[in-house]
Design a protein around this motif. Structure first.
Motif, PDB file in Angstrom:
ATOM      1  N   ILE A 112       0.839  -1.203   0.000  1.00 12.47           N
ATOM      2  CA  ILE A 112       0.000   0.000   0.000  1.00 12.47           C
ATOM      3  C   ILE A 112       0.868   1.244   0.000  1.00 12.47           C
ATOM      4  CG2 ILE A 112      -1.801   1.259   1.255  1.00 12.47           C
ATOM      5  CD1 ILE A 112      -2.661  -1.423   2.443  1.00 12.47           C
ATOM      6  N   LEU A 113       1.905   1.244   0.824  1.00 11.09           N
ATOM      7  CA  LEU A 113       2.799   2.400   0.885  1.00 11.09           C
ATOM      8  C   LEU A 113       3.425   2.661  -0.486  1.00 11.09           C
ATOM      9  CD1 LEU A 113       4.622   1.667   4.272  1.00 11.09           C
ATOM     10  CD2 LEU A 113       2.667   3.170   3.866  1.00 11.09           C
ATOM     11  N   SER A 114       3.829   1.606  -1.157  1.00  9.34           N
ATOM     12  CA  SER A 114       4.418   1.754  -2.494  1.00  9.34           C
ATOM     13  C   SER A 114       3.393   2.281  -3.484  1.00  9.34           C
ATOM     14  CB  SER A 114       4.968   0.409  -2.982  1.00  9.34           C
ATOM     15  OG  SER A 114       5.957  -0.081  -2.111  1.00  9.34           O
ATOM     16  N   GLY A 115       2.143   1.815  -3.333  1.00 15.86           N
ATOM     17  CA  GLY A 115       1.093   2.212  -4.265  1.00 15.86           C
ATOM     18  C   GLY A 115       0.779   3.688  -4.221  1.00 15.86           C
ATOM     19  N   VAL A 116       0.974   4.332  -3.056  1.00 18.28           N
ATOM     20  CA  VAL A 116       0.695   5.771  -2.942  1.00 18.28           C
ATOM     21  C   VAL A 116       1.984   6.579  -2.817  1.00 18.28           C
ATOM     22  CG1 VAL A 116      -1.622   5.551  -2.015  1.00 18.28           C
ATOM     23  CG2 VAL A 116       0.315   5.453  -0.453  1.00 18.28           C
ATOM     24  N   GLY A 117       3.134   5.935  -3.015  1.00 27.39           N
ATOM     25  CA  GLY A 117       4.403   6.645  -3.070  1.00 27.39           C
ATOM     26  C   GLY A 117       4.980   7.071  -1.741  1.00 27.39           C
ATOM     27  N   ILE A 118       4.542   6.450  -0.647  1.00 27.79           N
ATOM     28  CA  ILE A 118       5.077   6.805   0.682  1.00 27.79           C
ATOM     29  C   ILE A 118       6.271   5.891   0.964  1.00 27.79           C
ATOM     30  CG2 ILE A 118       4.516   7.105   3.133  1.00 27.79           C
ATOM     31  CD1 ILE A 118       1.609   7.356   2.366  1.00 27.79           C
ATOM     32  N   THR A 119       7.415   6.254   0.385  1.00 27.57           N
ATOM     33  CA  THR A 119       8.567   5.339   0.446  1.00 27.57           C
ATOM     34  C   THR A 119       9.889   6.048   0.739  1.00 27.57           C
ATOM     35  OG1 THR A 119       8.775   5.503  -1.963  1.00 27.57           O
ATOM     36  CG2 THR A 119       7.542   3.632  -1.103  1.00 27.57           C
ATOM     37  N   ASN A 120       9.842   7.277   1.284  1.00 24.22           N
ATOM     38  CA  ASN A 120      11.114   7.923   1.587  1.00 24.22           C
ATOM     39  C   ASN A 120      11.733   7.330   2.857  1.00 24.22           C
ATOM     40  OD1 ASN A 120       9.664   8.997   3.685  1.00 24.22           O
ATOM     41  ND2 ASN A 120       9.812  11.124   3.017  1.00 24.22           N
ATOM     42  N   GLU A 121      12.893   7.825   3.251  1.00 24.44           N
ATOM     43  CA  GLU A 121      13.619   7.264   4.383  1.00 24.44           C
ATOM     44  C   GLU A 121      12.808   7.351   5.671  1.00 24.44           C
ATOM     45  OE1 GLU A 121      17.144   5.431   5.966  1.00 24.44           O
ATOM     46  OE2 GLU A 121      16.429   5.787   3.938  1.00 24.44           O
ATOM     47  N   ALA A 122      12.150   8.493   5.896  1.00 21.98           N
ATOM     48  CA  ALA A 122      11.341   8.661   7.112  1.00 21.98           C
ATOM     49  C   ALA A 122      10.177   7.675   7.135  1.00 21.98           C
ATOM     50  CB  ALA A 122      10.826  10.094   7.197  1.00 21.98           C
ATOM     51  N   ALA A 123       9.589   7.429   5.965  1.00 20.56           N
ATOM     52  CA  ALA A 123       8.479   6.478   5.883  1.00 20.56           C
ATOM     53  C   ALA A 123       8.951   5.067   6.199  1.00 20.56           C
ATOM     54  CB  ALA A 123       7.840   6.533   4.501  1.00 20.56           C
ATOM     55  N   LEU A 124      10.139   4.708   5.736  1.00 18.28           N
ATOM     56  CA  LEU A 124      10.668   3.373   6.006  1.00 18.28           C
ATOM     57  C   LEU A 124      10.985   3.195   7.488  1.00 18.28           C
ATOM     58  CD1 LEU A 124      13.022   2.827   2.929  1.00 18.28           C
ATOM     59  CD2 LEU A 124      10.727   1.921   3.307  1.00 18.28           C
ATOM     60  N   VAL A 125      11.426   4.263   8.135  1.00 14.91           N
ATOM     61  CA  VAL A 125      11.670   4.193   9.577  1.00 14.91           C
ATOM     62  C   VAL A 125      10.355   3.978  10.319  1.00 14.91           C
ATOM     63  CG1 VAL A 125      12.436   5.503  11.598  1.00 14.91           C
ATOM     64  CG2 VAL A 125      13.778   5.564   9.500  1.00 14.91           C
ATOM     65  N   ALA A 126       9.317   4.730   9.914  1.00 19.87           N
ATOM     66  CA  ALA A 126       8.005   4.556  10.544  1.00 19.87           C
ATOM     67  C   ALA A 126       7.455   3.162  10.276  1.00 19.87           C
ATOM     68  CB  ALA A 126       7.043   5.625  10.013  1.00 19.87           C
ATOM     69  N   TYR A 127       7.703   2.671   9.069  1.00 21.41           N
ATOM     70  CA  TYR A 127       7.285   1.308   8.731  1.00 21.41           C
ATOM     71  C   TYR A 127       7.997   0.286   9.613  1.00 21.41           C
ATOM     72  CZ  TYR A 127       6.925  -2.986   5.970  1.00 21.41           C
ATOM     73  OH  TYR A 127       6.715  -4.282   5.567  1.00 21.41           O
ATOM     74  N   SER A 128       9.278   0.533   9.894  1.00 24.86           N
ATOM     75  CA  SER A 128      10.027  -0.346  10.791  1.00 24.86           C
ATOM     76  C   SER A 128       9.390  -0.378  12.173  1.00 24.86           C
ATOM     77  CB  SER A 128      11.484   0.129  10.893  1.00 24.86           C
ATOM     78  OG  SER A 128      12.124   0.097   9.648  1.00 24.86           O
ATOM     79  N   LEU A 129       8.917   0.776  12.614  1.00 29.29           N
ATOM     80  CA  LEU A 129       8.268   0.839  13.928  1.00 29.29           C
ATOM     81  C   LEU A 129       6.990   0.012  13.937  1.00 29.29           C
ATOM     82  CD1 LEU A 129       8.274   2.073  16.758  1.00 29.29           C
ATOM     83  CD2 LEU A 129       6.974   3.987  15.844  1.00 29.29           C
ATOM     84  N   ILE A 130       6.225   0.079  12.834  1.00 29.82           N
ATOM     85  CA  ILE A 130       5.011  -0.736  12.736  1.00 29.82           C
ATOM     86  C   ILE A 130       5.361  -2.215  12.858  1.00 29.82           C
ATOM     87  CG2 ILE A 130       3.138  -1.464  11.195  1.00 29.82           C
ATOM     88  CD1 ILE A 130       2.656   1.268  12.295  1.00 29.82           C
ATOM     89  N   LEU A 131       6.399  -2.651  12.154  1.00 33.17           N
ATOM     90  CA  LEU A 131       6.803  -4.052  12.230  1.00 33.17           C
ATOM     91  C   LEU A 131       7.189  -4.442  13.650  1.00 33.17           C
ATOM     92  CD1 LEU A 131       8.976  -4.494   8.998  1.00 33.17           C
ATOM     93  CD2 LEU A 131       6.581  -5.090   9.338  1.00 33.17           C
ATOM     94  N   ALA A 132       7.788  -3.483  14.382  1.00 30.30           N
ATOM     95  CA  ALA A 132       8.276  -3.788  15.726  1.00 30.30           C
ATOM     96  C   ALA A 132       7.148  -3.887  16.751  1.00 30.30           C
ATOM     97  CB  ALA A 132       9.280  -2.720  16.160  1.00 30.30           C
ATOM     98  N   ILE A 133       6.113  -3.065  16.590  1.00 20.27           N
ATOM     99  CA  ILE A 133       5.101  -2.975  17.654  1.00 20.27           C
ATOM    100  C   ILE A 133       3.762  -3.609  17.296  1.00 20.27           C
ATOM    101  CG2 ILE A 133       6.126  -0.799  18.424  1.00 20.27           C
ATOM    102  CD1 ILE A 133       3.692   0.624  17.205  1.00 20.27           C
ATOM    103  N   ASN A 134       3.642  -4.136  16.088  1.00 18.81           N
ATOM    104  CA  ASN A 134       2.303  -4.470  15.595  1.00 18.81           C
ATOM    105  C   ASN A 134       1.757  -5.809  16.056  1.00 18.81           C
ATOM    106  OD1 ASN A 134       0.553  -2.800  13.929  1.00 18.81           O
ATOM    107  ND2 ASN A 134       0.352  -4.593  12.617  1.00 18.81           N
ATOM    108  N   ARG A 135       2.551  -6.642  16.732  1.00 17.53           N
ATOM    109  CA  ARG A 135       2.069  -7.981  17.075  1.00 17.53           C
ATOM    110  C   ARG A 135       0.783  -7.958  17.910  1.00 17.53           C
ATOM    111  NH1 ARG A 135       3.543 -13.436  17.526  1.00 17.53           N
ATOM    112  NH2 ARG A 135       1.563 -14.458  17.979  1.00 17.53           N
ATOM    113  N   PRO A 136       0.695  -7.174  19.007  1.00 19.07           N
ATOM    114  CA  PRO A 136      -0.567  -7.155  19.755  1.00 19.07           C
ATOM    115  C   PRO A 136      -1.749  -6.678  18.920  1.00 19.07           C
ATOM    116  CG  PRO A 136       1.206  -6.249  21.084  1.00 19.07           C
ATOM    117  CD  PRO A 136       1.747  -6.389  19.690  1.00 19.07           C
ATOM    118  N   ILE A 137      -1.507  -5.716  18.022  1.00 22.45           N
ATOM    119  CA  ILE A 137      -2.588  -5.250  17.159  1.00 22.45           C
ATOM    120  C   ILE A 137      -2.993  -6.343  16.173  1.00 22.45           C
ATOM    121  CG2 ILE A 137      -3.184  -3.586  15.350  1.00 22.45           C
ATOM    122  CD1 ILE A 137      -1.527  -1.532  16.837  1.00 22.45           C
ATOM    123  N   GLU A 138      -2.015  -7.067  15.641  1.00 20.81           N
ATOM    124  CA  GLU A 138      -2.308  -8.180  14.730  1.00 20.81           C
ATOM    125  C   GLU A 138      -3.166  -9.243  15.424  1.00 20.81           C
ATOM    126  OE1 GLU A 138      -1.692  -8.865  11.624  1.00 20.81           O
ATOM    127  OE2 GLU A 138      -0.077  -7.549  10.925  1.00 20.81           O
TER     128      GLU A 138
END
Length: 445
Positions: free
Chosen positions: A387-413
């Motif tokens: 989805i991020l790629s589809g709307v062009g949200i792929t700069n360095e800051a976005a990838l860092v935020a994406y990393s945070l999602i991967l780190a904290i998302n287990r309880p939400i999943e």
């Protein structure tokens, strides 16, 4: 009555295991914060109880809770492919009238789209509101950018429906959509050939299904509560508070929205659209919620969901055997909602502007991407990169935020999985009731 009491006792044991697992996990989390995640004492505790023994450098670890949880999940994953295949084949083989078959399939897809699109509209509105107020403008530091999975075209999901090799599709659990296609093809072909319950193929499917039911009942009833305790304890014990602080808004908003859709949205649909008691619905699917939350796998929860729908909610077995396996593969309400909120969070924290057209694109991509998300723990956050790629949200800051999602998302999943499973149940009840194949006496018992 005895079976109902047995099911109630199992649900109570699962609930107790969930509560105890969360409490023990939070105690361990506090101990980790107090001792320090790198201290020798915590490392010893972690190696004995929680360590992933397959991780690099974990050669000497024991990981009791990891072992117990994974053995249980693998026992359930063992039956995913044969269960999905036999369920759909038998369901399609038994529906003799082509008009009935087409009607059931059409209603099933209609329910899936209705619940998913409604969830996406709500998530889009809520996500944009908090995005516009600056709630997602988090300052994230201390994480390395994560490139994620390749930003492939979401329509590849459609291409992968038809496997190039039957054996390859049957040998892995992440090609469930292909298994559904194969099962539908076999079931429709058997239906066309008028192959009845005496045919060798049908009897093979039936006997395989019977074996699966016996195996499933034994594993769930004997080991389910213990495994739930271990899975939840480990999840919370290894979940660092330091990762949570920069994304409190995302976590809180996502959890509240998912809970509202699960505990208010779905029961409201059951009450308003099907004229059934919504309290009874929640009471009977509660063990599915607990199980889905604990295992974080729609595939692992599918057998229990089928049993609950047939024996607890009064859904005709043919309907349940068709709707629920199909829903497990393409009806991902919770995943879609999470991905929309996560996209707004990443956009807000990385400085991207989002307009109305982009919101529509995000929602459409979330609908497509969620349908192609494997029914396995953590898959939703990984597919998020599409989805991020589809709307062009792929700069360095976005990838860092994406990393945070991967780190904290287990309880939400975990909560997302519960939502996905209950959404499938709502569709099964809706289809069964519209077809006159819902036993209201069983539902109201």
């Amino acid at each position: 009555m005895s079976k109902m009491n047995e099911n109630n006792k199992l649900a109570i044991r699962m609930l107790a295991a969930m509560v105890l697992g969360i409490v023990f996990g939070l105690v361990c989390m506090a101990a980790r914060e107090s001792l320090g995640a790198t201290s020798g004492t915590w490392q010893t505790i972690n190696n004995i109880l929680f360590q992933d023994i397959t991780a690099k450098g974990a050669n000497q670890a024991i990981g009791i809770f990891y072992l117990g949880g994974q053995l249980f999940i693998r026992s359930l994953q063992l039956i995913i492919v044969p269960m999905v295949f036999t369920s759909i084949v038998m369901a399609l083989c038994e529906i003799r009238e082509a008009s009935t078959l087409g009607r059931v399939a059409g209603k099933t897809i209609g329910w899936f789209l209705f619940t998913s699109i409604l969830g996406l509209i709500i998530a889009g509105a809520v996500g944009y509101f908090f995005y516009s107020t600056g709630a997602f403008s988090s300052q994230i530091s201390g994480l390395k950018a994560h490139a994620g999975s390749a930003g492939a075209n979401p329509l590849i999901v459609i291409l992968n429906i038809i496997p190039a090799n039957i054996g390859a599709a049957m040998s892995v659990n992440n090609a469930v959509l292909s298994i559904v296609f194969l099962a539908i093809g076999v079931g429709l072909s058997m239906n066309f050939l008028k192959m009845d319950k005496q045919s060798a193929v049908y009897r093979l499917c039936q006997e395989t299904s019977d074996i699966i039911v016996v195996f499933l009942n034994y594993v769930v009833k004997k080991f389910g509560p213990v495994a739930i305790f271990m899975l939840l304890s480990r999840t919370f014990a290894t979940y660092g508070i330091a990762y949570l602080r920069p994304a409190v808004a995302y976590v809180v908003i996502c959890v509240v929205l998912l809970l509202l859709y699960l505990l208010v949205g779905y029961p409201s649909m059951v009450g308003a659209l099907m004229h059934l008691n919504p309290i009874t619905f929640i009471r009977k699917v509660f063990r599915v919620i607990v199980f889905g939350f604990s295992t974080s796998s729609s595939a692992a929860t599918l057998p229990l969901n089928i049993d609950t729908n047939v024996n607890g909610l009064g859904v005709d077995r043919q309907i349940a055997s068709f709707v629920l396996p199909l829903g497990m593969t393409i009806n991902m309400d919770g995943t879609a909602i999470m991905q929309v909120i996560a996209t707004f969070f990443i956009a807000g924290s990385s400085g991207f502007d989002i307009n109305f057209i982009q919101i529509i694109v995000i929602m459409v991509l979330a609908l497509i991407a969620s349908a192609g998300t494997p029914a396995a723990p953590g898959a939703g956050a990984i597919i998020l990169f599409t989805i991020l790629s589809g709307v062009g949200i792929t700069n360095e800051a976005a990838l860092v935020a994406y990393s945070l999602i991967l780190a904290i998302n287990r309880p939400i999943e975990m909560l997302v999985t519960a939502l996905n499973c209950v959404g499938d149940s709502v569709a099964a009840i809706g289809v069964a009731r519209s077809e006159g194949r819902l036993d209201e006496d069983v539902y109201n018992s």
